[in-house]
Write an enzyme that holds these catalytic residues in place. Structure first.
Site, short mmCIF file in Angstrom:
data_model
loop_
_atom_site.label_atom_id
_atom_site.label_comp_id
_atom_site.label_asym_id
_atom_site.label_seq_id
_atom_site.Cartn_x
_atom_site.Cartn_y
_atom_site.Cartn_z
N PHE A 11 49.57 53.78 -20.29
CA PHE A 11 49.54 53.45 -18.85
C PHE A 11 49.00 52.03 -18.56
N ILE A 60 45.75 51.87 -35.07
CA ILE A 60 44.62 50.92 -35.10
C ILE A 60 43.54 51.34 -36.11
N ALA A 83 43.61 54.21 -27.29
CA ALA A 83 42.59 55.25 -27.29
C ALA A 83 43.26 56.60 -27.03
N SER A 85 42.78 59.24 -24.47
CA SER A 85 42.17 58.94 -23.17
C SER A 85 41.96 60.14 -22.25
N THR A 125 35.14 52.42 -20.27
CA THR A 125 35.25 53.27 -19.08
C THR A 125 33.89 53.52 -18.43
N ASP A 126 33.93 53.79 -17.13
CA ASP A 126 32.68 54.13 -16.42
C ASP A 126 32.11 55.47 -16.90
N GLU A 127 32.95 56.27 -17.61
CA GLU A 127 32.48 57.59 -18.06
C GLU A 127 31.34 57.50 -19.07
N TYR A 153 35.38 62.84 -25.21
CA TYR A 153 36.06 61.57 -24.90
C TYR A 153 35.05 60.47 -24.56
N LYS A 157 34.01 56.91 -26.53
CA LYS A 157 34.10 55.57 -25.92
C LYS A 157 32.73 54.89 -25.95
N ARG A 276 36.74 72.34 -15.30
CA ARG A 276 36.66 71.67 -16.60
C ARG A 276 35.26 71.88 -17.17
N GLY A 278 31.79 71.03 -18.57
CA GLY A 278 30.96 69.81 -18.51
C GLY A 278 31.44 68.80 -17.47
N HIS A 279 32.18 69.28 -16.47
CA HIS A 279 32.85 68.40 -15.49
C HIS A 279 31.89 67.43 -14.79
P1 NAD Z 1 46.96 56.21 -22.25
O1 NAD Z 1 46.57 57.51 -22.87
O2 NAD Z 1 47.96 56.19 -21.16
O3 NAD Z 1 47.50 55.22 -23.39
C1 NAD Z 1 46.90 55.11 -24.64
C2 NAD Z 1 47.86 54.40 -25.59
O4 NAD Z 1 47.19 54.23 -26.85
C3 NAD Z 1 49.15 55.17 -25.87
O5 NAD Z 1 50.26 54.32 -25.79
C4 NAD Z 1 48.95 55.69 -27.30
O6 NAD Z 1 50.17 55.83 -28.01
C5 NAD Z 1 48.08 54.58 -27.89
N1 NAD Z 1 47.30 55.04 -29.03
C6 NAD Z 1 46.55 56.17 -29.13
N2 NAD Z 1 45.99 56.24 -30.35
C7 NAD Z 1 46.37 55.13 -31.03
C8 NAD Z 1 46.10 54.63 -32.34
N3 NAD Z 1 45.32 55.31 -33.19
N4 NAD Z 1 46.63 53.45 -32.69
C9 NAD Z 1 47.44 52.77 -31.85
N5 NAD Z 1 47.75 53.20 -30.61
C10 NAD Z 1 47.21 54.37 -30.21
O7 NAD Z 1 45.60 55.54 -21.81
P2 NAD Z 1 45.26 54.62 -20.52
O8 NAD Z 1 44.96 55.50 -19.37
O9 NAD Z 1 46.30 53.57 -20.39
O10 NAD Z 1 43.88 53.98 -20.99
C11 NAD Z 1 43.87 52.77 -21.74
C12 NAD Z 1 42.43 52.40 -22.05
O11 NAD Z 1 41.70 52.23 -20.86
C13 NAD Z 1 41.69 53.47 -22.86
O12 NAD Z 1 40.88 52.82 -23.80
C14 NAD Z 1 40.84 54.19 -21.82
O13 NAD Z 1 39.67 54.70 -22.41
C15 NAD Z 1 40.56 53.06 -20.85
N6 NAD Z 1 40.32 53.44 -19.44
C16 NAD Z 1 41.24 54.22 -18.79
C17 NAD Z 1 41.06 54.49 -17.43
C18 NAD Z 1 42.05 55.32 -16.64
O14 NAD Z 1 41.78 55.64 -15.48
N7 NAD Z 1 43.21 55.67 -17.20
C19 NAD Z 1 39.93 53.97 -16.76
C20 NAD Z 1 39.00 53.20 -17.47
C21 NAD Z 1 39.23 52.93 -18.81
O1 DAU Z 2 36.75 57.10 -14.97
C1 DAU Z 2 37.64 56.57 -15.90
C2 DAU Z 2 38.37 57.69 -16.61
O2 DAU Z 2 39.30 58.22 -15.68
C3 DAU Z 2 39.08 57.21 -17.88
O3 DAU Z 2 38.12 56.77 -18.81
C4 DAU Z 2 39.93 58.34 -18.49
O4 DAU Z 2 40.67 57.84 -19.59
C5 DAU Z 2 40.89 58.83 -17.42
O5 DAU Z 2 41.65 59.91 -17.93
C6 DAU Z 2 40.13 59.27 -16.17
O6 DAU Z 2 39.31 60.45 -16.46
P1 DAU Z 2 39.16 61.67 -15.42
O7 DAU Z 2 38.75 62.86 -16.17
O8 DAU Z 2 38.37 61.25 -14.24
O9 DAU Z 2 40.71 61.75 -14.95
P2 DAU Z 2 41.68 63.02 -14.71
O10 DAU Z 2 42.91 62.49 -14.07
O11 DAU Z 2 41.83 63.86 -15.94
O12 DAU Z 2 40.88 63.88 -13.64
C7 DAU Z 2 40.47 63.30 -12.41
C8 DAU Z 2 39.71 64.38 -11.64
O13 DAU Z 2 40.63 65.41 -11.25
C9 DAU Z 2 38.65 65.08 -12.46
O14 DAU Z 2 37.53 65.37 -11.62
C10 DAU Z 2 39.30 66.38 -12.92
C11 DAU Z 2 40.25 66.69 -11.79
N1 DAU Z 2 41.51 67.39 -12.18
C12 DAU Z 2 42.24 66.84 -13.16
C13 DAU Z 2 43.41 67.45 -13.56
C14 DAU Z 2 44.24 66.87 -14.68
C15 DAU Z 2 41.90 68.52 -11.49
O15 DAU Z 2 41.22 69.00 -10.56
N2 DAU Z 2 43.07 69.12 -11.88
C16 DAU Z 2 43.83 68.66 -12.90
O16 DAU Z 2 44.88 69.26 -13.22
#
Ligand code: NAD
Ligand code: DAU
Length: 339
Positions: A11, A60, A83, A85, A125-127, A153, A157, A276, A278-279
Site C-alpha cells: 500500500f 529483505i 514488513a 503489517s 509506526t505509532d504503534e 506486530y 516494529k 481484537r 490486546g486491542h
Molecule cells: P502492506 O502490507 O500493504 O505492504 C507490505 C509490502 O511488503 C508488501 O508488498 C509485501 O509483499 C512486502 N513484503 C513483506 N515481507 C517482505 C519481505 N520479507 N521482503 C520483501 N518484501 C516483503 O503494508 P503497508 O500498509 O504499505 O505498510 C508499509 C510500511 O509502513 C510497514 O513497514 C508498516 O509497518 C508501516 N506503517 C503502515 C501504516 C499503515 O497505516 N498502513 C502506518 C504506519 C506505518
Molecule cells: O497506526 C499505524 C498502524 O495502522 C500500522 O502500523 C499498521 O500496519 C496498520 O495495519 C494499522 O493498524 P491498525 O490495527 O490500527 O489498523 P486496522 O485497519 O487493522 O484496524 C483499524 C481499527 O479498526 C482497529 O481499532 C481495529 C478495527 N477493526 C479492524 C478490522 C480489520 C475493526 O473494528 N474491524 C475490522 O474488521
C-alpha cells in the site's frame, strides 16, 4: 540518485514510488518486494512503464540475495517499507513478523554498511508507543514517549526501531526513522479497516466492528505520509526519529458510519464482533517536531481524503475484486465468516 524502496508492491510503498517518480523524474527507483499475500504487482503496472523504475522480486531477510542486489545497484538511499503489517495476522502467527520486520531490517542495514555506509530510512509506526487512554484527550505520542508495545506486530516494529538506532550509535550508519499514524488511500489492502468496510458495504455484506467500536485511530491520507518521508530522506537529521500524523482522531464506528453514508448504504450492515486480543484503545500523534524542523503539515483533510479514497475504490473495482478472489479468500473466511 538511486533509491531502493522495499515493500513497494504494498500500500504505502507503491504510493511512495508513484510520488517519487512524479516529483523526481531524474531519480532511479528500484523496488524490492517478496510479493507476499499483501504484495500486488498489478499495483505497479504504471510504474513498470517508466524507464527510471525497476522491480526486483526478493526477500529483505535473504542475506545473499540482498548483498548481491546492493553489489550490483549501488544505491544512494534505502527506504524500508517492507514488513508484515497486519496486527490481526500477527496475533495468529507472530513468527513471520519477527523474521521480516526484525531480521529483514538487520539484513538491509548490514548491506548498507557493507556497500558504502548508505543512507537508511526505516518506515515505522505509532504503534510502537502502545496506546493512550480514551479519557485523557490531552495526551499525545511524542518522539520521547516510551516504547510500550501491545501486539506481536508492534513489538516486531519496535525491535526493528531499536536496532536501527543501535546501528547509528554503534556503527555510525546514517539512519532516520518515521513513526506514522494510520494511513488510508488508494491501493490499501482490503483486510484493513477502511478498504474492508468499503468493499463489504458495496457487496451489502455485514461490517465487522471489533468490540464496541470506540477505539480511536489518527487517520492520515497516504500522500501526506509520502511527502513526510521525502522531506526526511532529503533534509532530516541523521539519527533522529520523526512522528508523522495530522491530528485526525476518529472512533472506528464513526469511520464505518461515514463510509456507509458516502455509499448510501444502511447502518443495519454494522455487526459488532469479538474484540481484537490486546486491542489498543487510542493512537494520537504529536507532529510538532516534523513541523518545526521540516515544515511538514498534512495537506489533505479527512473530508477530501475519504471521498477521494471511496471514489478510487469505486473506479478500481477490478483491483480489489482480484484480491478478494485469490488466496485472501481463505484468510477472509477464517477471520470474519467464522466470527
Ligand atoms: P502492506 O502490507 O500493504 O505492504 C507490505 C509490502 O511488503 C508488501 O508488498 C509485501 O509483499 C512486502 N513484503 C513483506 N515481507 C517482505 C519481505 N520479507 N521482503 C520483501 N518484501 C516483503 O503494508 P503497508 O500498509 O504499505 O505498510 C508499509 C510500511 O509502513 C510497514 O513497514 C508498516 O509497518 C508501516 N506503517 C503502515 C501504516 C499503515 O497505516 N498502513 C502506518 C504506519 C506505518
Ligand atoms: O497506526 C499505524 C498502524 O495502522 C500500522 O502500523 C499498521 O500496519 C496498520 O495495519 C494499522 O493498524 P491498525 O490495527 O490500527 O489498523 P486496522 O485497519 O487493522 O484496524 C483499524 C481499527 O479498526 C482497529 O481499532 C481495529 C478495527 N477493526 C479492524 C478490522 C480489520 C475493526 O473494528 N474491524 C475490522 O474488521
Amino acid at each position: 540518485m538511486k533509491i531502493l524502496v522495499t515493500g513497494g508492491a504494498g500500500f504505502i510503498g507503491a504510493n511512495f514510488i508513484y510520488y517519487m517518480l512524479d516529483k523526481y523524474p531524474e531519480y532511479d527507483i528500484v523496488c524490492l518486494d517478496k510479493l507476499t499475500y499483501a504484495g500486488n504487482l498489478s499495483t505497479l503496472e504504471k510504474a513498470m512503464q517508466n524507464a527510471k523504475f525497476k522491480f526486483v522480486k526478493g526477500d529483505i531477510a535473504d542475506v545473499e540475495f540482498v548483498n548481491n542486489l546492493f553489489a550490483q545497484e549501488k544505491f544512494d538511499i534505502v527506504v524500508n517499507f517492507a514488513a508484515e503489517s497486519h496486527v490481526d495476522r500477527s496475533i495468529e502467527d507472530p513468527r513471520t513478523f519477527l523474521i521480516t520486520n526484525i531480521l529483514g531490517t538487520q539484513t538491509l542495514m548490514d548491506a548498507c554498511r557493507k556497500y558504502g555506509n548508505i543512507r537508511y530510512h526505516q518506515v515505522s509506526t505509532d504503534e510502537v508507543y502502545g496506546d493512550l487512554p480514551l479519557d485523557r484527550l490531552d495526551l499525545f505520542f511524542t518522539e520521547t514517549t516510551p516504547i510500550h508495545t501491545s501486539s506481536p506486530y508492534s513489538s516486531s516494529k519496535a525491535g526493528a526501531d531499536l536496532l536501527v538506532l543501535a546501528y547509528y550509535r554503534t556503527y555510525g550508519l546514517p539512519v532516520t526513522i518515521s513513526r506514522c499514524s494510520n494511513n488510508y488511500g488508494p491501493y490499501h489492502f482490503p483486510e484493513k479497516l477502511i478498504p474492508l468496510m468499503i468493499s463489504r458495504a458495496l457487496a451489502n455484506k455485514s461490517l465487522p466492528v471489533y468490540g464496541n467500536g470506540l477505539n480511536v485511530r489518527d487517520w492520515l491520507y497516504v500522500e501526506d505520509h509520502c511527502r513526510a518521508i521525502d522531506l526526511i530522506i532529503h533534509r532530516g537529521k541523521i539519527g533522529e526519529v520523526y512522528n508523522v500524523g495530522g491530528h485526525n482522531e476518529r472512533t472506528n464506528i464513526d469511520i464505518v458510519k461515514i463510509i456507509l453514508k458516502e455509499l448510501n448504504k444502511p447502518e443495519s450492515l454494522i455487526t459488532y464482533v469479538a474484540d481484537r486480543k490486546g486491542h489498543d484503545m487510542r493512537y494520537a500523534i504529536d507532529p510538532t517536531k516534523i513541523y518545526n524542523e521540516l515544515g511538514w503539515l498534512p495537506t489533505t483533510t479527512f473530508q477530501e481524503g475519504i471521498k477521494k479514497t471511496i471514489d478510487w475504490y469505486l473506479k478500481n473495482e477490478k483491483w480489489w475484486q482480484d484480491i478478494l478472489s485469490g488466496e485472501y479468500q481463505n484468510y477472509y473466511k477464517k477471520m470474519y465468516e467464522q466470527k
